[in-house]
Scaffold this motif. Structure first.
Motif, PDB file in Angstrom:
ATOM      1  N   LYS A 345     -70.502  42.487 -71.040  1.00 61.00           N
ATOM      2  CA  LYS A 345     -69.126  42.742 -71.472  1.00 61.00           C
ATOM      3  C   LYS A 345     -68.709  41.773 -72.587  1.00 61.00           C
ATOM      4  CE  LYS A 345     -66.664  45.366 -70.269  1.00 61.00           C
ATOM      5  NZ  LYS A 345     -66.485  46.739 -70.788  1.00 61.00           N
ATOM      6  N   THR A 348     -70.436  42.911 -75.728  1.00 61.10           N
ATOM      7  CA  THR A 348     -69.797  44.131 -76.241  1.00 61.10           C
ATOM      8  C   THR A 348     -68.548  43.793 -77.046  1.00 61.10           C
ATOM      9  OG1 THR A 348     -70.619  45.424 -74.354  1.00 61.10           O
ATOM     10  CG2 THR A 348     -68.759  46.331 -75.574  1.00 61.10           C
ATOM     11  N   GLU A 349     -67.723  42.898 -76.509  1.00 62.44           N
ATOM     12  CA  GLU A 349     -66.499  42.513 -77.218  1.00 62.44           C
ATOM     13  C   GLU A 349     -66.841  41.786 -78.516  1.00 62.44           C
ATOM     14  OE1 GLU A 349     -62.632  42.243 -78.220  1.00 62.44           O
ATOM     15  OE2 GLU A 349     -63.475  43.400 -76.535  1.00 62.44           O
ATOM     16  N   LYS A 352     -67.939  44.185 -81.250  1.00 62.37           N
ATOM     17  CA  LYS A 352     -66.813  44.882 -81.893  1.00 62.37           C
ATOM     18  C   LYS A 352     -66.238  44.033 -83.025  1.00 62.37           C
ATOM     19  CE  LYS A 352     -65.288  47.289 -77.670  1.00 62.37           C
ATOM     20  NZ  LYS A 352     -64.180  47.387 -76.691  1.00 62.37           N
ATOM     21  N   ARG A 353     -66.217  42.723 -82.811  1.00 62.96           N
ATOM     22  CA  ARG A 353     -65.608  41.829 -83.797  1.00 62.96           C
ATOM     23  C   ARG A 353     -66.545  41.525 -84.966  1.00 62.96           C
ATOM     24  NH1 ARG A 353     -62.703  37.331 -79.797  1.00 62.96           N
ATOM     25  NH2 ARG A 353     -61.935  38.840 -78.240  1.00 62.96           N
ATOM     26  N   GLU A 393     -69.032  49.798 -74.091  1.00 61.86           N
ATOM     27  CA  GLU A 393     -67.595  49.598 -74.285  1.00 61.86           C
ATOM     28  C   GLU A 393     -66.783  50.395 -73.269  1.00 61.86           C
ATOM     29  OE1 GLU A 393     -68.733  53.133 -76.834  1.00 61.86           O
ATOM     30  OE2 GLU A 393     -69.587  51.180 -76.326  1.00 61.86           O
ATOM     31  N   LEU A 506     -61.695  38.597 -71.333  1.00 63.03           N
ATOM     32  CA  LEU A 506     -62.409  39.877 -71.346  1.00 63.03           C
ATOM     33  C   LEU A 506     -61.470  41.017 -70.988  1.00 63.03           C
ATOM     34  CD1 LEU A 506     -65.790  38.894 -69.631  1.00 63.03           C
ATOM     35  CD2 LEU A 506     -65.468  39.636 -72.006  1.00 63.03           C
ATOM     36  N   GLU A 509     -58.898  41.298 -73.818  1.00 60.75           N
ATOM     37  CA  GLU A 509     -59.513  41.588 -75.112  1.00 60.75           C
ATOM     38  C   GLU A 509     -58.931  40.709 -76.207  1.00 60.75           C
ATOM     39  OE1 GLU A 509     -59.223  45.766 -75.829  1.00 60.75           O
ATOM     40  OE2 GLU A 509     -60.673  46.276 -74.270  1.00 60.75           O
TER      41      GLU A 509
END
Length: 510
Positions: A345, A348-349, A352-353, A393, A506, A509
């Motif tokens: 997780k 994954t975050e 995205k960034r 995600e 998390l 977000e």
């Protein structure tokens, strides 16, 4: 009413499939939705079920046949009784009488996909003359991508094994003969008689299989110089290896040395004497291992690979896990809360960034993916495999943990398929499970980065001017410098560190 049973509709990426196993014969009754045939593609095995209660009237595509999407496999008679197939019974009667109810069928290698040229017989789980039950696992065929299982077509006995362990086989090549409906006691006299007849005719092919004949030729021996321990006195490759070893270790021994005790089983591939007289063992590299080696070397030769390191305090995640693990397991049907789901997780975050870390290189193009498919390295007896978690995600911690456990169990049993390991935009590998404190993971091409987890180790850390013992883990991010700048790589790793040291971020977000 007659109904056509058709192959499933394959996705665009699958050109065709192969009829793997029929679970019903013509004339047999079927219940609605009963599993009747498997269609194997290069990615997955698809089940076809009975459309209604009735009888399987006629099979149009036999096991091993290649079928296209929606192609007709068989004719099904809905609402009929098992006696509704007299034509098939009449056709089968002469054949059954001729073979005294013991039909001999061929066990063939699977149909390989276009990208696989051939395979290697990895392991026979049954010997010639041994009884098997229907669908029992009898032999593994190893390709450079995956290990394929071959099962018994019916209850019966393994006849002659035509391809020994280590032999190379082509798609649909015959591996062995199989006596349907026979017992081990019935098969033994037939095999012995066949062996005796061959020896009497003076045909060396009858007492030595293909692999054994090749080994005899390479060793400069004849069949008369080797004592066969196989079924009916057949010479196996192991017998030749044993004869070579005996000849090397005792060159002055009489030509007619006493044979080994009858109760001693045939030896496994034996060690040989090296140039200095000490024992060495030479084992061919498996196809899967050779492919892994080739890909890893290519990754190092083609990518501008660099690794950056950081460390993370695992105390917050460990406290959260200890507090909720029992309730988590109770809520999610026994699924255990591990560390890997937090890392997935967090990654994954971070992906995205930093889209470049989630990208891949295709020739001169950089492909940015609008989704996160994270591969999780799984160590198996056959080598390292990387099954992929799709769309992480959209996955919760429980979904991630249960999927990883499924991957681990199927990897251990050799059940991971091609579809499980294709794709992926990023990879996580956990050397900490084996005690690794620090390592430099190698990128899994065409991906541009891989995260390495390591052992959680208690270390003294400076916290607010005080020395405190904390459970720390080193993290390593290997990345392709052609695609990712050092600043992005460091910030990506720092983001994962911050998310793990404050797990609430998390959920928020942030």
């Amino acid at each position: 009413m007659s109904i056509e049973i058709k192959a499933p509709t394959f996705p665009e990426s699958v050109a065709d499939g192969t009829v793997a196993t029929w679970y019903k014969k013509p004339g047999e009754a079927c219940a609605r939705d009963e599993h009747i045939v498997d269609i194997e593609t290069d990615k997955v095995v698809l089940e076809v079920v009975a459309p209604a209660d009735g009888v399987l009237k006629e099979i149009l595509k036999a096991e091993g046949d290649i079928v296209l999407s929606d192609e007709v496999l068989a004719i099904f008679e809905s609402g009929a009784a098992a006696s509704a197939a007299p034509a098939q019974a009449e056709k089968a009667a002469p054949a059954a009488a001729a073979s005294s109810s013991k039909e001999t069928v061929q066990i063939k290698a699977p149909t390989f996909p276009e990208s696989v040229a051939d395979g290697t017989v990895a392991t026979w789980y049954k010997k010639a003359g041994e009884a098997c039950s229907r669908d029992e696992h009898i032999v593994d065929i190893e390709t450079d991508k995956v290990v394929l299982e071959v099962v018994a077509p019916a209850d019966g006995v393994i006849g002659d094994i035509l391809k020994n362990e280590g032999d190379t086989v082509l798609s649909d090549e015959v591996l062995a003969n199989f006596l349907v409906g026979a017992s081990a006691a019935e098969a033994a006299p037939a095999n012995t008689a066949s062996s005796t007849s061959s020896a009497t005719d003076g045909d060396e092919d009858g007492v030595a299989g293909p692999a054994a004949r090749k080994a005899l030729s390479e060793a400069g021996l004849t069949a008369s110089q080797v004592k066969g321990t196989g079924k009916g006195g057949r010479i196996t490759k192991e017998d030749v290896d044993a004869a070579v070893k005996a000849k090397a270790s005792a060159p002055a021994a009489p030509a007619k040395a006493a044979p080994a005790p009858a109760s001693k089983p045939a030896a496994a591939p034996v060690a040989a004497l090296g140039a200095d007289g000490r024992i060495e063992k030479r084992v061919p590299m498996t196809r899967l291992r050779a492919t892994i080696a080739k890909r890893l070397v290519e990754a190092q030769q083609t990518a501008a690979m660099l690794t950056t390191y950081n460390e993370v305090n695992m105390a917050p995640v460990m406290e959260l896990r200890a507090k909720y693990k029992d309730l988590f397991a109770k809520t999610h049907n026994g699924t255990k809360l591990g560390f890997m789901s937090f890392f997935v997780k967090a990654a994954t975050e971070a992906l995205k960034r930093f889209p470049a870390v989630n990208a891949s290189i295709d020739g001169n193009d950089m492909v940015y993916h609008g989704y996160q498919d994270i591969g999780v390295a799984v160590s198996t007896d056959r080598g390292l495999m990387v099954p992929v978690l799709r769309n992480t995600e959209a996955m919760g911690l429980a979904d991630i943990e249960s999927t990883i456990m499924d991957f681990a169990l199927r990897g251990r049993d050799g059940k991971l398929g091609m579809n499980d390991m294709q794709g992926g935009t990023f990879t996580i590998t956990n050397g900490g499970t084996f005690g690794s404190l620090m390592s430099t993971p190698i990128i899994n091409p065409p991906q541009t980065a891989i995260l390495g987890m390591h052992k959680i180790q208690d270390r003294p850390m400076a916290v607010n001017g005080q020395v405190v013992i904390q459970p720390m883990m080193y993290l390593a991010l290997s990345y392709d410098h052609r695609m990712i700048d050092g600043k992005e790589a460091v910030q990506f790793l720092v983001t994962i560190k911050e998310l793990l040291e404050d797990p609430a971020r998390l959920l928020l977000e942030i």
